[in-house]
Structure formats: structure tokens, C-alpha cells
Motif scaffolding. Structure first.
Motif, short mmCIF file in Angstrom:
data_model
loop_
_atom_site.label_atom_id
_atom_site.label_comp_id
_atom_site.label_asym_id
_atom_site.label_seq_id
_atom_site.Cartn_x
_atom_site.Cartn_y
_atom_site.Cartn_z
N GLU A 209 19.61 -33.24 -58.14
CA GLU A 209 20.61 -32.78 -59.10
C GLU A 209 21.96 -32.74 -58.42
N THR A 210 22.99 -32.57 -59.23
CA THR A 210 24.34 -32.37 -58.71
C THR A 210 25.16 -31.76 -59.83
N SER A 211 26.24 -31.11 -59.47
CA SER A 211 27.14 -30.55 -60.48
C SER A 211 27.70 -31.68 -61.34
N GLN A 212 27.81 -31.43 -62.63
CA GLN A 212 28.41 -32.41 -63.53
C GLN A 212 29.93 -32.43 -63.41
N ARG A 213 30.48 -31.37 -62.84
CA ARG A 213 31.94 -31.25 -62.74
C ARG A 213 32.45 -31.60 -61.35
N THR A 214 31.66 -31.34 -60.33
CA THR A 214 32.07 -31.66 -58.95
C THR A 214 30.89 -32.30 -58.23
N PRO A 215 30.47 -33.48 -58.63
CA PRO A 215 29.26 -34.08 -58.06
C PRO A 215 29.47 -34.63 -56.66
N THR A 216 28.37 -34.84 -55.98
CA THR A 216 28.36 -35.54 -54.70
C THR A 216 28.01 -36.99 -54.99
N LEU A 217 28.95 -37.90 -54.80
CA LEU A 217 28.83 -39.26 -55.30
C LEU A 217 28.67 -40.27 -54.18
N VAL A 218 27.92 -41.32 -54.49
CA VAL A 218 27.69 -42.44 -53.57
C VAL A 218 28.01 -43.73 -54.30
N ARG A 219 28.75 -44.61 -53.64
CA ARG A 219 28.94 -45.97 -54.13
C ARG A 219 28.30 -46.90 -53.11
N ASP A 220 27.33 -47.67 -53.56
CA ASP A 220 26.59 -48.58 -52.68
C ASP A 220 25.98 -47.76 -51.54
N ASN A 221 26.46 -47.92 -50.30
CA ASN A 221 25.90 -47.18 -49.17
C ASN A 221 26.88 -46.19 -48.57
N SER A 222 27.85 -45.73 -49.37
CA SER A 222 28.87 -44.82 -48.84
C SER A 222 29.10 -43.66 -49.80
N TYR A 223 29.25 -42.47 -49.23
CA TYR A 223 29.69 -41.32 -50.02
C TYR A 223 31.17 -41.49 -50.35
N VAL A 224 31.53 -41.12 -51.58
CA VAL A 224 32.91 -41.30 -52.05
C VAL A 224 33.35 -40.06 -52.80
N PRO A 225 34.67 -39.78 -52.85
CA PRO A 225 35.16 -38.64 -53.63
C PRO A 225 35.10 -38.93 -55.12
N GLN A 226 35.03 -37.87 -55.91
CA GLN A 226 35.05 -38.08 -57.36
C GLN A 226 36.43 -38.54 -57.79
N PRO A 227 36.52 -39.35 -58.83
CA PRO A 227 37.80 -39.97 -59.18
C PRO A 227 38.80 -39.04 -59.85
N ARG A 228 38.33 -37.99 -60.48
CA ARG A 228 39.22 -37.03 -61.14
C ARG A 228 38.69 -35.63 -60.92
N THR A 229 39.48 -34.64 -61.24
CA THR A 229 39.09 -33.25 -61.06
C THR A 229 38.58 -32.68 -62.39
N PRO A 230 37.88 -31.54 -62.34
CA PRO A 230 37.50 -30.90 -63.60
C PRO A 230 38.70 -30.56 -64.47
N ASP A 231 39.82 -30.16 -63.85
CA ASP A 231 41.02 -29.85 -64.64
C ASP A 231 41.54 -31.08 -65.38
N GLU A 232 41.21 -32.27 -64.88
CA GLU A 232 41.62 -33.51 -65.53
C GLU A 232 40.56 -34.01 -66.52
N GLY A 233 39.58 -33.15 -66.81
CA GLY A 233 38.57 -33.50 -67.81
C GLY A 233 37.38 -34.27 -67.27
N TYR A 234 37.17 -34.24 -65.96
CA TYR A 234 36.07 -35.02 -65.38
C TYR A 234 34.71 -34.48 -65.83
N HIS A 235 33.80 -35.39 -66.14
CA HIS A 235 32.38 -35.07 -66.34
C HIS A 235 31.58 -36.26 -65.82
N LEU A 236 30.50 -35.95 -65.11
CA LEU A 236 29.73 -36.98 -64.42
C LEU A 236 29.18 -38.03 -65.38
N MET A 237 28.66 -37.63 -66.55
CA MET A 237 28.05 -38.60 -67.45
C MET A 237 29.05 -39.64 -67.92
#
Length: 734
Positions: free
Chosen positions: A142-170
Motif C-alpha cells: 500500500e501507499t498513501s494516495q496523497r503522498t505515495p512512494t513512487l517508482v519509475r522503471d528501476n528508480s524511485y522518483v518524487p511525486q509530480p505534484r503536491t496534495p495542495d495542487e490536487g494530487y491523487h495517485l489514481m
């Protein structure tokens, strides 16, 4: 014929009755349209748990047979539970890639042993190591829908937007999935593609955008009894449940709605409002994906399959939980926290799971839920949509089928043979069988006569219309063991017998009338268990035999960490639960300093050591309950060694801040440290934080000024301990 594209949509913890096209009044118009233009299977089965179902889906084999008898969070030395899919079980994306398909995955993975889910790998069992060419999502349960721990391919990456900017993982996962398809179709349109779209929903934390939650205010005030009765009526009208089928009765561990106080009704109804909003929001994201296929004239030749990995989740307990980190820590305190935060239940401080009576109703008409091999755990929706390959749209199929059947079905539809060797490795046989013929012909035979089930000691077997099932309840989670009647010892298990051909929902135990059939089928279960590496049985979530980690992946007794981006996996830094010392080496400037020294987790559960106006602070948040203290005087300028220690004491532990020339400042906290501060969290950060803070005293990233923090030494109080006691894994989420 042009080879079809394939989109596999996997929902998490979604029950048989929670989609509109399976009887719910929760709005899921996009999923319902797939069903209306395609097929619904009302006797489709999974494994009752997340990692095992996904392993079976992607390999076409029974889950124990590929080492995934339980969760990847608890690998054991036993062959059926190593949590390492072997090369001999080549995956569906690997086979399709070899046959010329482009392969992408977006969303939840949860198919690598826990110590491999770190930034340094190994990556063999990450998505790209098992056949996918592109990946974006999260690797844990599991991970937070608002501040998830994200991976692209084989690297961890920061989320592209913040919760204040309306980010949701889905929404983010859907953007990426559409992008994968768009890139491929605009560059190599002649190649078919396989997309594995593994939604974060409906797994906890249940977190939905506020505007979606408002749509459901008051929608469940009638309570779970009336809601479930209405579902049964709709299910029969829709034809997904036979007209003469009886629903299982309300179990004794679900209180009648009429017995609840007004406060209990409001809290539990609110938890369901947020769950429904999350499901409708997820449906909207699925709709965006399908709309992209439709708008690009790709949908007609795309096989879309939608399943759930297991039945509903009861991990919110009888009342639901504002922060279900704490449900198995202190039930009374968790209930108090939940009731006190009714107005914040959909907010940023929530890490919510809904009340388990709604989980019972969401599996209508079945008994029990996730982790049990009763139908409530193993029978979930299957929707197939393929305009070029499905017969009469909107029909219901009633063949008994299993998640392992989906890989051979896709391969047959794609005209791709099952390889004898893949990447130079001889392949084990498939356990699944294709259901492709049923796409056109409703009366074709089921692909199998027999299927075993096992999940944490709960056992059952289907054979030619009959099913046997134990009443086994494992030792944890304690909530279920205390409240759900059943056996706790294998030798005392009762094997119930059901004739599913005439008893659709598994309501009537016929074991007393057919003792010989029960004995015969029990022996068949043991035979299947031996053939599929189910043995030895283990019903515990704790106390499973520990697998020795590979060299280089053992938690050290002591490590030094430098500040900078990235994090250290919770499975890889020194063990903290037995006490620890963190020593920070600082060059303190003349002006008072601010910034993170070390942080892990966030305000739903976390630990932060930081400077504010030159003072040291330690903040420990246990399941949403915060504790904080600060040093009495600011740090003096110049080179300094300061420490944060944690020492065990009876009933809990003591944090202490140490600085030269000053008495230690102590903070007593009751209860043990969590084994995991955040399921699927980023781990230990040095010199900065991200996502939500541990407390309101700072705002991430709150990075230390350059040159102030040189390094942080972390030393475990359990020197030589390679594995923590997995006591907190009673709440591992699937």
C-alpha cells in the motif's frame, strides 16, 4: 487476424457486490459499461490475498507453486513461501514480449521479497525484471494516495505534484498508463501492447478527493442490513446471482444496524461514504483510460479484463479506523481517535479503513472476506470486454474459473503458444486453462473440475460442483481471532461441505449427510497441497520461519548516512525497535539553524529529529497520536556531535536528546516502536523530508542548510540482530 491488445485491470480489496454491474448502488458507470458491452463471470475465483493472486495471474500457475503462498513481506525458506517467482515460471508479460508485444505496468506491484524493495535492488523481481518494458507505480502492499512512494522503471522518483495542487495517485497512475499507450501507438502502432493496470484502490488507506466524498453524504444512513438486502434484490435482477439463491445470514460478529448508537451510525456510515467516493473516483479514472482507447480506435481490438485480487477487506475492524496503523496497537485508543476525528475522516491526516460490517455487505451474498477461503474471500468479479471477440454483449457466464486461467486465455487469444523454454530456462507447466471458448459460447464446459485454496491456514477445495471448507481462524489479526468463531487448531478444524451447483452462496453445510464425500475431498485437498508446495501449513502472520537474507541485504548493526535526496529502505537500515542511537555530525553556523536531521514516516505514523531556531526536537507519532519534546537551549555554533537515543523501558520506551554540556531531554512514549513506520513508505530520510510532515512544526522538505549536516550515524541497540520480530506484521496489508 490482427493480434489483440490486452488491458488487465486489477482492483484491490473490491468485493463481489461493490460494483454497480454486480448489484451495488455505488456509482461505477464506466465499469458497468464494460460489463454491458462485454461479459460478467459470476463464478470467478482468486486466492484470497494480494501477492498470491497477482503471482497466479501473471504466471498462470497456482500461487504456492511459484513461491507466493503468502505475502512478499514475510518470505520463508519453505518452497511455497519464498516470495520469489522462479525463472521457470515465465510471466505473461515476458512471454508476450518475446512474441512481439509492448509491455507496460502501472500501479501496485507487491511481488518482490521485502528486502529487494529498496533503491539498490536487486531488480530481478521488479516489473522490468519480470517482463515489463515500462513501469510506474509503487512496489509495496500500500501507499498513501496523497503522498505515495513512487517508482519509475528501476528508480524511485518524487511525486509530480503536491496534495495542495490536487494530487491523487489514481489520477497519476492513469496519466502514466495512457502515456505508455500513446507513446507506443504513435511510434510502433503495428505492435500490439499489454497493459497491466493495477489500481491502488480499493486498498487502504481509503482516501478520496473531497468533492467526490460530498456526493455520498447521507447515502448509507440506512445501514448495512438494508443496504445488503437491496443488493441481493439487484443481483438477482441483473442475473449475476441465481434467482433461487439464498444469501448467507448476518454473522454474529456484525452488529445489527438498529443496535448501534447514533454516534456509531454516523462514524461507520461516514467511513462507507469515503469508501464509495474512492470507488467512484477510481471508476472515473478507468473511464479515462477506456476513453483513450475508444478515441484512438484501439478499443475494438483490445481485450479488457477487470478483476479484484480478493474479497473485501475487514482490516478496519468493527467501527472502522481513522488511522488503521493503530487498530492492532490499542483498539480502545483507536476507537477513541476515530470517533474524535469524524469531521477529519476524509482529510489529509486520515489513514482510513472502513468498518467491517460494510465489508461483509460488500461481499453479498457470501460469507467472510479477504484472507479466508470462503467465497467472500475468493470469489470476485471478472469482466471481459472485447468487441472483436465477445459474443452477445451483457451476458453472464457461470463457468467455474480461476485467476490462473487468465494467462492461458490471453495467450490463446493472441495466438502465442506457451513456450517450453523462456530466456534459456525450461518452463514448468501451467495450472490454468483457457476460457476463451466461453467468450462466444455460454454453455461450454468449465476449464477445470478441481481447485484447491489455502490462505493463512484457511483451506478449501472445489471439485465437480462440491466444495469443502474449514472453519480455521489463524492467531492473528487478533481482532478476527477474538470475534469470529472457528477452530484455532488444525486437528480441530471442521470441514463443511457445500453443493455449489444448488447452493450458490455456500449457505448450507451438508457434511453430516455426506461423510464419505467429505473424507474423499479432504484427501484430495492434501494431495493438491503436496503437489503445489502448500506444506508445511502455517496460519500465523507472526512467527513464520525467517528466511536468511542474501549476503549484502542484511540489516547492519551500524551505518553512516549522508544528507541528500533519496531514502534508506526500512528493511535495510539498522533495526530500531530494540533501541538505537543516532549521532549527527554538525557544523552549526552562528545563526540558529533549521532543518531535518533524520525523518521516517509522516503524521499518520512517523519519527522526526530536526532543528528549529537552533533547538533540537524529536517528534514521535504513533498511529496519529503525536509526542514531541525539544532541547532546552539552542546548539552552540561550531562543530557539534549531538545524539538522539531510544531506550526500552517497561511498557514502552524513552527518547532522549543529547547535546554537549547539557542534560539530556527525555520523552517517554508508551508502547513499542513500529516494526514498519509506513507500509510502502519511503524509508529513512537524512537532511530533508517529503510528503506530509511528522508534525505541524515544520513543512517538508525542510532541508538542512548546505554544509550544516555532515552525516548521521545510526546504531541499533540490537547489535547482531538481522531480522526484527515481525510482531507488527499482524497488520501487514495485502
Amino acid at each position: 487476424m490482427t493480434r489483440p491488445n490486452v488491458v488487465m485491470i486489477v482492483l484491490d480489496d473490491t468485493g463481489f457486490a461493490q460494483l454497480g454491474c454486480f448489484g451495488s448502488d455505488i456509482s461505477t458507470p464506466n465499469i458497468d459499461r464494460l460489463a454491458g458491452d462485454g461479459l460478467r463471470y459470476n463464478r470467478f475465483h482468486v486466492t484470497a490475498l494480494c501477492s498470491p493472486t497477482r503471482a497466479s495471474l501473471l504466471t498462470g500457475r497456482n500461487h504456492h507453486r511459484v513461491g507466493m503462498g503468502y505475502l512478499t513481506d514475510i518470505p520463508t525458506p519453505d518452497p511455497g513461501y519464498t516470495c520469489a517467482i522462479p525463472p521457470a515460471a515465465g510471466t505473461l508479460p515476458a512471454v508476450l514480449k518475446q512474441a512481439g508485444y509492448s509491455t507496460f505496468a502501472a500501479g501496485k506491484w507487491h511481488l518482490a521479497p521485502r528486502w529487494e524493495v529498496n533503491p539498490a535492488g536487486p531488480y530481478d523481481r521488479w516489473p522490468l525484471g519480470l517482463g515489463f518494458e515500462r513501469y510506474y507505480g509503487f512496489l509495496s502492499a500500500e501507499t498513501s494516495q496523497r503522498t505515495p512512494t513512487l517508482v519509475r522503471d528501476n528508480s524511485y522518483v518524487p511525486q509530480p505534484r503536491t496534495p495542495d495542487e490536487g494530487y491523487h495517485l489514481m489520477e497519476d497512475l492513469t496519466d502514466e498508463a495512457i502515456g505508455f499507450i500513446r507513446d507506443q501507438q504513435q511510434n510502433t502502432p503495428e505492435r500490439p501492447f499489454f497493459l497491466y493496470y493495477a489500481a491502488s484502490a480499493m486498498h487502504a488507506p481509503i482516501q478520496a478527493p473531497e468533492e467526490w466524498v460530498r456526493r455520498y453524504e447521507g447515502a448509507f444512513d440506512q445501514g448495512w442490513d438494508e443496504w445488503r438486502d437491496a443488493i441481493v434484490t439487484r443481483q438477482k435482477e441483473l442475473g449475476v446471482v441465481p434467482e433461487d439463491a439464498d444469501a448467507t445470514p448476518r454473522p454474529p460478529w456484525v452488529r445489527p444496524w438498529e443496535e448501534l448508537s447514533e454516534g456509531e451510525r454516523r462514524v461507520t456510515a461516514r467511513s462507507m461514504e469515503i469508501f464509495a467516493a474512492y470507488l467512484s473516483y477510481t471508476d472515473a479514472q478507468i473511464g479515462r483510460l477506456i476513453d483513450h482507447l475508444r478515441e484512438t480506435d484501439t478499443l475494438d481490438n483490445t481485450i479488457v479484463m477487470l478483476i479484484s485480487d480478493n474479497g473485501t477487506s475487514a482490516e478496519g475492524g468493527p467501527d472502522g479506523s481513522f488511522n488503521y496503523h493503530g487498530l492492532h496497537r490499542d483498539r480502545a485508543a483507536n476507537r477513541e481517535l476515530t470517533f474524535a476525528n469524524l469531521d477529519e475522516m476524509a482529510g489529509d491526516h486520515s489513514y482510513m479503513q472502513y468498518a467491517w460490517p460494510w465489508a461483509w455487505a460488500g461481499n453479498t451474498p457470501f460469507w467472510l472476506w479477504k484472507r479466508f477461503t470462503a467465497l467472500g474471500g475468493v470469489r470476485t468479479p471478472l469482466i471481459v470486454h472485447w468487441p472483436d471477440g465477445v459474443g452477445t454483449p451483457g451476458e453472464v457466464r457461470d463457468q467455474f474459473c480461476h485467476v490462473s486461467d487468465l494467462m492461458p486465455t490471453v495467450l490463446e487469444a493472441a495466438g502465442v503458444p506457451v513456450p517450453e523454454r523462456l530466456n534459456g530456462v525450461e518452463q514448468m507447466s501451467l495450472d490454468g486453462a483457457s476460457i476463451l471458448d466461453s467468450f462466444l459460447a455460454p454453455e461450454v464446459a468449465a476449464p477445470r473440475e478441481t481447485q484447491y485454496f489455502e490462505c493463512a491456514g484457511s483451506r478449501s477445495l472445489y471439485h465437480r460442483g462440491w466444495k469443502i471448507r474449514t472453519d480455521h481462524v489463524g492467531p492473528t489479526p487478533l481482532l478476527e481471532r477474538e470475534l469470529i468463531p472457528g477452530s484455532h487448531e488444525y486437528d480441530e478444524d471442521h470441514w463443511a461441505l457445500f453443493h455449489l451447483d444448488t447452493d450458490y452462496a455456500e449457505t448450507t453445510d451438508l457434511s453430516a449427510s455426506h461423510p464419505e464425500l467429505v473424507r474423499e475431498m479432504v484427501q484430495m485437498w492434501w494431495t493438491e497441497a503436496g503437489r503445489n508446495q502448500v506444506l508445511p501449513l502455517n496460519d500465523g502472520y507472526t512467527g513464520r520461519p525467517q528466511m536468511e537474507r542474501p549476503a549484502g541485504h542484511r540489516q547492519p548493526a551500524r551505518m553512516s548516512y549522508r544528507p541528500g535526496p533519496g531514502a534508506v529502505s526500512e528493511f535495510m537500515h539498522p533495526v530500531l525497535t530494540e533501541g538505537f542511537t543516532m549521532t549527527a555530525h554538525l557544523e552549526v553556523p552562528d545563526e540558529p539553524s533549521n532543518g531535518i536531521i533524520a525523518a521516517i514516516g509522516d503524521w499518520t505514523q512517523g519519527l522526526a529529529w530536526y532543528l528549529r531556531d537552533g533547538h533540537m526536537l524529536v517528534s514521535a507519532n504513533y498511529a496519529g497520536v503525536g509526542h514531541r519534546t525539544r532541547s532546552a537551549v539552542p546548539l552552540a555554533p561550531g562543530r557539534q556531535e549531538v545524539r538522539l537515543t531510544y531506550r526500552l523501558r517497561e511498557g514502552g520506551g524513552t527518547f532522549a536528546l543529547h547535546q554537549p554540556g547539557e542534560d539530556a531531554v527525555e520523552l517517554d512514549v508508551d508502547g513499542p516502536l513500529p516494526v514498519r513506520w509506513q507500509i510502502g513508505g519511503p524509508g529513512l530520510r537524512i537532511g530533508f523530508d517529503a510528503g506530509f510532515p511528522v508534525d505541524d512544526g515544520y513543512a517538508p522538505p525542510y532541508a538542512m542548510e548546505p554544509g550544516v549536516l555532515q552525516r548521521v550515524d545510526v546504531e541499533s541497540g540490537a547489535a547482531g540482530l538481522l531480522e526484527p520480530d515481525d510482531s507488527d506484521l499482524a497488520r501487514v496489508h495485502e
